[in-house]
Design a protein around this motif. Structure first.
Motif, PDB file in Angstrom:
ATOM      1  N   UNK A 172       0.826  -1.182   0.074  1.00 54.60           N
ATOM      2  CA  UNK A 172       0.122   0.013   0.022  1.00 54.60           C
ATOM      3  C   UNK A 172       0.913   1.351  -0.025  1.00 54.60           C
ATOM      4  N   UNK A 173       1.967   1.134   0.637  1.00 51.08           N
ATOM      5  CA  UNK A 173       2.746   2.459   0.885  1.00 51.08           C
ATOM      6  C   UNK A 173       3.536   2.646  -0.442  1.00 51.08           C
ATOM      7  N   UNK A 174       3.712   1.826  -1.280  1.00 47.72           N
ATOM      8  CA  UNK A 174       4.220   2.004  -2.714  1.00 47.72           C
ATOM      9  C   UNK A 174       3.191   2.344  -3.543  1.00 47.72           C
ATOM     10  N   UNK A 175       2.082   1.546  -3.577  1.00 47.74           N
ATOM     11  CA  UNK A 175       0.961   1.881  -4.524  1.00 47.74           C
ATOM     12  C   UNK A 175       0.532   3.299  -4.437  1.00 47.74           C
ATOM     13  N   UNK A 176       0.352   3.911  -2.821  1.00 50.29           N
ATOM     14  CA  UNK A 176      -0.048   5.094  -2.901  1.00 50.29           C
ATOM     15  C   UNK A 176       0.822   6.430  -3.305  1.00 50.29           C
ATOM     16  N   UNK A 177       2.033   6.127  -3.292  1.00 51.95           N
ATOM     17  CA  UNK A 177       2.771   7.005  -3.981  1.00 51.95           C
ATOM     18  C   UNK A 177       2.932   6.787  -5.460  1.00 51.95           C
ATOM     19  N   UNK A 180      11.412  -1.144 -21.214  1.00 46.02           N
ATOM     20  CA  UNK A 180       9.803  -0.849 -21.640  1.00 46.02           C
ATOM     21  C   UNK A 180       9.544   0.349 -20.701  1.00 46.02           C
ATOM     22  N   UNK A 181       9.632   0.443 -19.663  1.00 46.93           N
ATOM     23  CA  UNK A 181       9.485   1.602 -18.660  1.00 46.93           C
ATOM     24  C   UNK A 181      10.145   2.850 -19.175  1.00 46.93           C
ATOM     25  N   UNK A 182      11.312   2.892 -19.453  1.00 43.78           N
ATOM     26  CA  UNK A 182      12.163   3.938 -19.891  1.00 43.78           C
ATOM     27  C   UNK A 182      11.540   4.582 -20.905  1.00 43.78           C
ATOM     28  N   UNK A 183      10.875   3.741 -22.089  1.00 44.40           N
ATOM     29  CA  UNK A 183      10.128   4.302 -23.186  1.00 44.40           C
ATOM     30  C   UNK A 183       9.071   4.982 -22.939  1.00 44.40           C
ATOM     31  N   UNK A 184       8.369   4.361 -21.827  1.00 47.56           N
ATOM     32  CA  UNK A 184       6.928   5.044 -21.394  1.00 47.56           C
ATOM     33  C   UNK A 184       7.245   6.455 -20.645  1.00 47.56           C
ATOM     34  N   UNK A 191       5.273   9.119 -15.296  1.00 48.54           N
ATOM     35  CA  UNK A 191       6.122  10.288 -14.797  1.00 48.54           C
ATOM     36  C   UNK A 191       7.374   9.730 -14.079  1.00 48.54           C
ATOM     37  N   UNK A 192       8.033  10.766 -13.827  1.00 54.37           N
ATOM     38  CA  UNK A 192       9.386  10.517 -13.139  1.00 54.37           C
ATOM     39  C   UNK A 192       9.132   9.824 -12.035  1.00 54.37           C
ATOM     40  N   UNK A 193       9.849   8.542 -11.870  1.00 52.67           N
ATOM     41  CA  UNK A 193       9.588   7.830 -10.621  1.00 52.67           C
ATOM     42  C   UNK A 193      10.873   7.414  -9.732  1.00 52.67           C
ATOM     43  N   UNK A 194      11.943   8.293  -9.913  1.00 56.77           N
ATOM     44  CA  UNK A 194      13.051   8.037  -9.706  1.00 56.77           C
ATOM     45  C   UNK A 194      13.358   7.769  -8.245  1.00 56.77           C
TER      46      UNK A 194
END
Lengths: 95, 248
Positions: free
Chosen positions: B101-106, B175-179, B186-189
């Motif tokens: 949940x902590x991950x999904x919320x962010x 694959x994520x980097x293309x998106x 969005x930037x998720x770094x």
């Protein structure tokens, strides 16, 4: 291991803005915060409410059923306490 | 193709965790919590329906959400290893839920600003549900961790066992980097550092320690699953396999 049960909480739900909270039932929860969360899950899952109150059942002070005759029956024959003896003028709605 | 792949990851996380939580139905430690867990399960299945239906549209091969949910082979599911782990005891389930949940919320907070309108809308709706899931699972982690000696010991053990699946939450591939380049992601770094902060705040209150053994597993995102996945899928897919196209 002790089998102590969680305390019982009474749940009150406000169904709409402007209406008052109404008693809907009770549930068990270890503390106030989880009582609100449990009430959300048990009593508002079909959009029944917009606000929740919980109160420890133990903290409710109730009238004694055996005193019902002296508490409530004297009011039964006092119809004049109801505002039913006034003529409402024509044209007044919502009465 | 990249978008389809990402939607499978998102949808499968919801689907598989929803299926796991549904296993609690009728077995919860107390009636109220039984209802809470199945409510969360239904929220997750609802998210899976929106995401997988959209994935079917994106794929353009005539598969809808049901076909994707019920008729793929194990290696074609792209969910995290974390969500397919067995329920264990109530503490194991709450700890798994809390870490997720902590991950999904962010994540949903970020996905709201995706350039993909449909994905942004799904994130916005799911975020409200997820905020509640997080609140609920975090409250339980605190109470179990900071509870009795027994509950502390057991939920610390849950954390020790599940921690090894948490690096995969932040799995990123080509694959994520293309998106990301297209603005769909969005930037998720900085997601991991924010997640750690969030998780640490709760674990501190719960008097729980992150295990020092930092060996980490991954594979789910690539379709390589743990030994539990086959059993889960055989139950999930049973009806559609035995009675193809059945509806009710």
């Amino acid at each position: 291991m002790s089998q102590q049960e969680w305390p019982l909480w009474e749940v009150f739900i406000r169904s709409k803005k402007g209406l008052n909270h109404k008693h809907v039932g009770s549930l068990r929860a270890p503390d106030a915060q989880l009582a609100v969360e449990n009430a959300r899950d048990v009593y508002t899952r079909r959009s029944e409410g917009i606000s929740i109150w919980v109160v420890l059942s133990n903290d409710i002070v109730a009238s004694d059923p055996s005193e019902s005759p002296e508490l409530f029956e004297p009011a039964d024959d006092k119809v004049y306490r109801h505002p039913t003896f006034y003529d409402v003028p024509d044209g007044i709605s919502h009465m | 193709m990249e978008k389809f792949n990402y939607l499978l990851r998102l949808g499968d996380d919801s689907l598989i965790l929803g299926q796991r939580l549904a296993e609690w139905c009728g077995h919860g430690p107390i009636l109220e919590e039984d209802i809470a867990m199945t409510n969360i399960s239904l929220d997750l299945i609802g998210q899976a329906i929106s995401v997988l239906n959209y994935a079917g549209d994106v794929e353009c091969k005539g598969r809808d959400g049901d076909a994707l949910a019920f008729l793929r082979l194990e290696k074609d599911y792209k969910n995290l290893l974390l969500v397919e782990q067995k329920n264990g005891d109530f503490g194991d389930t709450m700890m798994r839920q809390f870490l997720f949940d902590a991950y999904r919320k962010l994540l949903f907070e970020r996905l709201q600003s995706s350039t993909d309108k449909q994905l942004a809308a799904i994130a916005e709706k799911s975020l409200k549900e997820t905020r509640y899931h997080f609140k609920h699972s975090a409250e339980w982690v605190i109470r179990l961790g900071d509870g009795t000696d027994e509950s502390h010991k057991r939920v610390q053990n849950s954390l020790n066992n599940l921690w090894r699946y948490t690096d995969e939450l932040f799995y990123v591939d080509a694959s994520d980097k293309v998106l990301t380049k297209q603005g769909i992601l969005p930037d998720l770094s900085d997601l991991k550092s924010l997640w750690l902060q969030e998780v640490n705040t709760v674990l501190d209150l719960a008097t729980l320690q992150i295990p020092t053994n930092n060996w980490q597993f991954e594979g789910g995102r690539k379709g390589v699953h743990s030994e539990h996945m086959g059993y889960l899928l055989s139950e999930l897919q049973f009806m559609q396999r035995v009675y193809p196209n059945m509806e009710w």
